[in-house]
Structures are given as structure tokens and as C-alpha cells.
Design an enzyme around this catalytic site. Structure first.
Site, PDB file in Angstrom:
ATOM      1  N   CYS A 131       0.813  -1.225   0.000  1.00  0.00           N
ATOM      2  CA  CYS A 131       0.000   0.000   0.000  1.00  0.00           C
ATOM      3  C   CYS A 131       0.842   1.269   0.000  1.00  0.00           C
ATOM      4  CB  CYS A 131      -0.932   0.004   1.204  1.00  0.00           C
ATOM      5  SG  CYS A 131      -0.133  -0.461   2.750  1.00  0.00           S
TER       6      CYS A 131
ATOM      7  N   HIS B 115      -3.144   6.443   4.167  1.00  0.00           N
ATOM      8  CA  HIS B 115      -1.729   6.624   4.477  1.00  0.00           C
ATOM      9  C   HIS B 115      -1.290   7.999   3.962  1.00  0.00           C
ATOM     10  CE1 HIS B 115      -1.582   2.565   5.678  1.00  0.00           C
ATOM     11  NE2 HIS B 115      -0.886   2.016   4.707  1.00  0.00           N
TER      12      HIS B 115
END
Lengths: 346, 346
Positions: free
Chosen positions: A132, A252
């Protein structure tokens, strides 16, 4: 597209945080599905999940589950992928694997569609979905890499708890509630479920994601370093990462310093980012506009802002890159790859 | 020390988050006080605070408040310092200023006692306390600067909400509680009290601390860049900062990449840090030991860990540096300076 070919699709790990998003995206994107199999551990088998209003019963993932399956999306952990991806390949299934099992295998394409879509065609049965934290960074740096070249990347991450699964989210929310109420908490999951020591994540910043390697970096940091080089196809690239878990649910964030090989104009950099596929430029300091995890959550795009020339090195840029780690960072990237496979086979 | 000289001391901004810690530390350290004046805004004047069991009534800070005051510790904002520090100096008071008002004034020493204590002697009435995020970084890098030389620093911060004051802490805790309960929140204070736009801080990461400068950096980032050069007395040092507010109550964390001018041995670096004054080395990846904001909170030391040689540049190191932003980052550094002044005058 009435003559569109329909595919037998399997989702392995359908009950997980990423599997859930894969299912939702397959439905929303109207993926050309003939039969949909939802595969899980023996423990979850027998329970039902809904897809486009139909109830589908989960089946235990076994080698023979892949008989007749055209495309399988795996997100049930590295061990499951290491065991079952080869079995699926044997049966002619094309696998999109969201775990780290095959990412650094030289035979396996590691793909971010906006960066190296063409690599999908070189697959030998499995295409790996990158980590990710890597995906959003590489996607954002690709237009700069193509235009100016990149010599060095130094990244510090601010990673959401959802990357560690649904139980980690529960833990963080429960800890937050207890601490606000003035109670003690006893950490049970983070930073790494399989390791003995636990740290409070609520109102904290934990500089450990995944286990440590002998060199003092974590596996998460090594993934960012190695996967970035592989995806950009450039072993000469210098990459350093510090990966940190912070109390955010989804999204994130990354503070990225990047040294370019040529002079650049900051306004041109912004335009390249604004024009890049899947990127939204959010950069207006005067109006306090920059990417925020809370605003990126639930979105498919990667958001880039705080674009500025470095003061110490005129060949360097600083960027703030945010994306939903379960979507572009996992499920959406995997579904994009599956869509490409479906289109190629049509 | 029965013949120890006693000082008339004033604390300006005694009701603030930092002022409160200054008072606590003066008491705990048994600072040689004759008379203690607590000065505040007109609004807080008349209310009482406790010092060593005595009640002290707050007085409005005015020029004449400093008559007879030997040492004054200021933490009531830049405007108050700009107005009253010159008035205090006129009256013979030595001022320790915790605001940014005089930090970059070439006549004013900017001091982290472990780094450049000797500069205190050059003061012309005021010694400036550096910005919280600068102090812990410069303190940690000083032993490496002395031993190897430093050419470049790239830092990304993970800063606690207490740096924005008590109301920001309240806001974050209230937002956290509401969000866990499934309610909407309406941000009112962060990122910058005086700016119109507000962003949710609970479960988020905000890449803005203080206002933006024209170059795309924030004032907080420019403070780190400029103050670091001034404290280390090295204008050739290249420094880049990205400052980010995260949902932590106390304790700033920093991901620091530092390029040294000489080869180094990582074990020697760790030893230098372990031996440095006010630094605690917390570095044992195998046991998952590294600095954490929740553990640094309430402590006077600065904690350093995740010490590792950079993989792309063998002359570079990566570090994770954590300290309580209200203590070493503010109140404790100021009290250390005041203690030095007191000792020099004895």
C-alpha cells in the site's frame, strides 16, 4: 458491450478488510462476472456475503476451488498465497495477489497500472499488487520520473491502522475511548500481531510496521525500497524509508523528499501531477488546501500537495502524498489489474 | 548552599500549558527563588496559582511588573515578548524567552544548553529558547556533529497537539470521543487558531503547523531550518523539514535522515548518543524497543532510536527522535537556561 466475455472470478480472503473492498469495487465497476466464488479459511466457510443483492456462501479455499476459475484476487495473507496461487495457476487461473508472497519474484510482474500496466502481459499466472505505502508514492512520482529522472527518494510515512486489519481498527478506537475517559489500556494487537510486545496506538506514533530485518529497517520499509525500484524498473534509484503507524483509521500519508536528475519548474511539476491518471493535485497553501487522510478515505485517487522546491537542494522537491490504503493501496489497484486482464481477454 | 543567592523570578504566561510546566519545574528543581511573580493577561489577573503549597495571585504583566525582577521566563506569545522583554531588560531583568520573537535576532543567543550553553554569556538581556521541534533534534545531532560533521538533515515531524495549547488538546479529545461514538465533529481550532480554515485532528495527519511562507514551507518548518543552523553555528548546513500535526497529546516524534561528513560506525554512533547529556538511547529492534511519544511524555530527556545506516547512502544515518514538547521542547529547556544564569550570578 453485449458480447462481452464473462469471467469466473474468485475472491480469496473475502471477509478481510481488503477483500470486502474488492467485492464492493467489483460490484460498483460492474466487473464482467459469470460465476463469483468467495473463498475463505475453513473457519469462515459457510457464512454468507452479499454481492449485488445476492447472497453468496463462503467456501473454504482449496486447490480444487480454482477449477474453472478465470481470475482470482488473493488477499488472505502470504501463506495462503504461497500455497494456493501455484495451485490456481496450474488450473489456468490468472491470479492477482495482494500479499508480499510473489512481489520480489523476478518472474512476477509487480504492477501499479498508472506506472507499468504493460508488465501485466508478461505474467506467468500471477501479477503482484505492491504494498500500500509503495503504490501511492510510485504512482505520484511516475510523471516526475518520466519527465526529469529521479536519483533519490527519502520517505517518512504516516500509516493508517486499517493496514493492520479490522481488529487493529477496533483496538485503536477502543483505546481512544478508554483514554479519553481516563482509563488505562492494555494493547493487544499492534504493532505486529505475531510479535510478543504490544504498544498503545491511540494518541501515539509507532515507528514499527512489520518485523525488523537485520539491517535495522523493518520489512515494511524494505518493501517500499525494493518495490519502488522494481516498479520503476530502475535499480540505480536510491530509496530510504521510515514507516510509522499513527492513529488514523483510513488513509496513508507520506512526506516525500525527491531529488530529480534535471532542473525543474515547480509550476510544471504541479501541472504534471494534476494531469497524471488517478492523481488529484491538492495544493493551495494560501487556502490551507493540502491532502488529508480523512478526506482521502473512501476515494480511489491519490492526492498530492505541499509541492515545493527544497531550500537546501534546488534539484529536490518535497511532496505530501495521501491515499486510501485499502483502495488504491490494495483493493482498487488489484481490481484495476483484473479489469486490464478482462479487457485483454475480450 | 546556605549562602546561595536567591533571585526574584517572574513567570510570564503562567497559566499556559508551558507556563504551568515551568512553575512545576522551578518547584521540583528547588530554584533559588526569593520572590516569585506570576504575570498574565489582564483577563487572568487576580486568579491564583499554587507554588510549593503557597497561593500566588496572578498580576497583569506590565512594564513596571519587572522592577526588581532578576530573571523572567516568558511564554505568553510573541506579541507579549516583543512588548515586554525590552521593558524588562531596561529594568535589569535577564529574560528567557520561549517565543519566536527574538530567536533569529543576531544579538540574541538561541540556546539548547547541551549544545551551546556558552552562548548564554553573550546575552544582551534576553536568551531565546528554540522551537520545540528544533530542540530535540539539535540536541540529538550535536554529538554526531562534533564527531563526524553534518552536511545535510532531512526531517519529517509527528507533532503533538499540546504544542498548540490546552484548547487544542481539548478539541482533539472531544473529537476523538465523538467520532468513536459515530458522531460528526466541527473543527474549531486546529491547524492554526488565527486562520479561517479548520481541519479535524482526531484520526488525521495535518501537514500544516503555523502559517505558510511564500516559498511553500510553513513557519514551523522554517523555524526548524533556520534555528538548527543558528544553534549549531553553521550556515553551510543543509536542512529540510516537513512538519505535521498528528493526534498525540504530548511528545513530538521526528524521522530524521542525516548525512555525515565522515565515515562512521553505527555502534559508535549509538555509544555517542547513549553518552550524550540528556539523551536516552532506546534502540533494540529485536525487543521492539524504540522511542514512543506516550513513554516520553512527562520526561525531561530526549529519546533516540531506530539508529541505522542508510541503505542508499553509506554516509547517512536514519534516526527516530522523541521528546516531550512541553518539557525539553519548552519549559525544561527554559528552566535549564535560568539555572545556568542563576549559577553564573552566584
Amino acid at each position: 458491450m453485449s458480447n462481452q466475455k464473462l469471467f469466473n472470478v474468485a475472491v480469496v480472503g473475502a471477509t478481510g478488510a481488503v477483500g470486502e473492498q474488492i467485492l464492493r469495487l467489483l460490484a460498483e465497476r460492474n466487473f464482467p462476472i459469470n460465476e463469483l466464488k468467495l473463498l475463505s479459511s475453513a473457519r469462515s466457510a459457510g457464512s454468507k456475503l452479499s454481492y449485488k443483492g445476492r447472497e453468496i456462501t463462503l467456501e473454504e479455499a482449496k486447490p480444487e476451488s480454482f477449477d474453472g476459475v478465470d481470475i482470482a484476487l488473493f488477499s488472505a495473507g502470504g501463506d495462503v498465497s504461497r500455497t494456493l496461487v501455484p495451485e490456481a495457476i496450474k488450473r489456468g487461473t490468472v491470479c492477482v495477489d495482494n500479499t508480499s508472497a510473489f512481489r520480489m519474484d523476478p518472474e512476477t510482474p509487480l504492477v501499479v497500472p498508472e506506472v507499468n500496466m504493460d508488465k501485466i502481459n508478461e505474467h506467468k499466472g500471477v501479477i503482484a499488487n505492491p504494498n500500500c505505502s509503495t503504490i501511492q508514492m510510485v504512482q505520484s512520482l511516475k510523471p516526475l520520473y518520466d519527465r526529469y529522472g529521479i536519483s533519490r527518494i527519502i520517505v517518512s510515512t504516516y500509516q493508517a491502522v486499517s493496514g493492520a486489519g479490522a481488529r487493529a481498527i477496533d483496538e485503536m478506537l477502543r483505546q481512544s475511548k478508554e483514554i479519553v475517559a481516563g482509563n488505562e489500556v492494555e494493547p493487544q494487537i499492534l504493532p505486529v500481531g505475531s510479535l510478543p510486545k504490544k504498544h498503545q496506538i491511540a494518541f501515539n506514533a509507532i515507528p514499527q510496521i512489520d518485523k525488523f530485518v537485520d539491517n535495522g529497517f523493518t520489512y515494511e520499509e524494505m518493501k517500499m525500497i525494493n518495490e519502488t525500484k522494481k516498479i520503476l524498473g530502475d535499480e540505480s534509484l536510491e530509496v530510504t524509508a521510515t514507516c510509522v503507524r499513527i492513529p488514523v483509521v483510513y488513509g496513508h500519508s507520506e512526506s516525500v523528499y525527491v531529488e530529480l536528475k534535471q532542473d525543474f519548474d515547480v509550476e510544471e511539476v504541479k501541472q504534471l501531477l494534476a494531469d497524471a491518471p488517478g492523481i488529484v493535485l491538492q495544493d493551495n497553501p494560501e487556502e490551507q488546501v493540502y491532502p488529508l487522510a480523512t478526506e482521502a478515505a473512501g476515494k480511489l485517487e491519490t492526492f498530492v500537495g505541499r509541492v515545493r522546491r527544497d531550500l537546501s537542494n534546488p534539484r529536490a522537491l518535497n511532496l505530501w502524498i495521501v491515499s486510501d490504503n485499502l483502495l488504491k493501496g490494495a483493493a482498487w489497484n488489484a481490481v484495476q489489474i483484473a479489469e486490464y486482464i478482462a479487457i485483454e481477454q475480450n
